[in-house]
Design a protein around this motif. Structure first.
Motif, PDB file in Angstrom:
ATOM      1  N   LYS A 130      44.371  80.902  10.285  1.00  0.00           N
ATOM      2  CA  LYS A 130      44.471  81.981  11.250  1.00  0.00           C
ATOM      3  C   LYS A 130      45.858  82.047  11.868  1.00  0.00           C
ATOM      4  N   GLU A 131      46.184  83.222  12.444  1.00  0.00           N
ATOM      5  CA  GLU A 131      47.469  83.411  13.095  1.00  0.00           C
ATOM      6  C   GLU A 131      47.361  82.963  14.546  1.00  0.00           C
ATOM      7  N   MET A 132      48.361  82.224  15.006  1.00  0.00           N
ATOM      8  CA  MET A 132      48.377  81.738  16.387  1.00  0.00           C
ATOM      9  C   MET A 132      49.428  82.509  17.179  1.00  0.00           C
ATOM     10  N   PRO A 133      49.260  82.555  18.506  1.00  0.00           N
ATOM     11  CA  PRO A 133      50.262  83.232  19.337  1.00  0.00           C
ATOM     12  C   PRO A 133      51.598  82.507  19.285  1.00  0.00           C
ATOM     13  N   MET A 134      52.681  83.274  19.435  1.00  0.00           N
ATOM     14  CA  MET A 134      54.023  82.692  19.517  1.00  0.00           C
ATOM     15  C   MET A 134      54.742  83.335  20.692  1.00  0.00           C
ATOM     16  N   HIS A 135      55.764  82.667  21.200  1.00  0.00           N
ATOM     17  CA  HIS A 135      56.492  83.197  22.346  1.00  0.00           C
ATOM     18  C   HIS A 135      57.129  84.542  21.994  1.00  0.00           C
ATOM     19  N   VAL A 154      48.140  78.810  10.905  1.00  0.00           N
ATOM     20  CA  VAL A 154      47.756  77.408  10.984  1.00  0.00           C
ATOM     21  C   VAL A 154      46.383  77.241  10.338  1.00  0.00           C
ATOM     22  N   LYS A 155      46.092  76.008   9.934  1.00  0.00           N
ATOM     23  CA  LYS A 155      44.783  75.703   9.374  1.00  0.00           C
ATOM     24  C   LYS A 155      43.935  75.079  10.466  1.00  0.00           C
ATOM     25  N   ARG A 156      42.737  75.610  10.632  1.00  0.00           N
ATOM     26  CA  ARG A 156      41.829  75.158  11.679  1.00  0.00           C
ATOM     27  C   ARG A 156      40.581  74.594  11.019  1.00  0.00           C
TER      28      ARG A 156
END
Length: 110
Positions: A64-69, A46-48
């Motif tokens: 950056k990479e975000m958490p996923m289930h 995602v773009k932050r």
């Protein structure tokens, strides 16, 4: 918060089962059993937008990479290189993870 039993650990190679990154493979960077999530390298980016601060004096847009289930990823067996469910075996009095397809032990015994 209830802890969720994860079938993947930090350092495992996984394949994404659903979502915008379906089919992509990556290494687990972080596992969060408290939330039932994992962070996979190169997946769910995602773009932050950030303001300038001490850490990032320039500010701007960070990717950056975000958490996923954890239920959206499946372990890739290092022996047969296929996405597989996890079996649990007892080897030398210790419970280890094993591949459901080829039966090979996934955890390295130290």
């Amino acid at each position: 918060m209830a802890f969720v039993k994860l079938n993947v650990k930090k350092g495992d190679t996984v394949v994404v089962l659903s979502g915008k990154d379906k089919g992509k493979q990556g290494k687990v960077v972080a596992a969060m059993p408290k939330h039932g999530k994992v962070v996979v390298e190169g997946v769910n980016k995602v773009k932050r937008h950030t303001k300038p601060n001490q850490k990032a004096p320039q500010g701007g847009i960070l990717v950056k990479e975000m958490p996923m289930h954890a239920c959206k990823v499946m372990l890739v067996c290092p022996a047969c290189s296929k996405a597989t469910r996890v079996a649990h075996k007892e080897v030398n009095g210790k419970m280890v993870r094993a591949c459901k397809k080829c039966g090979e032990v996934i955890d390295q015994t130290k």
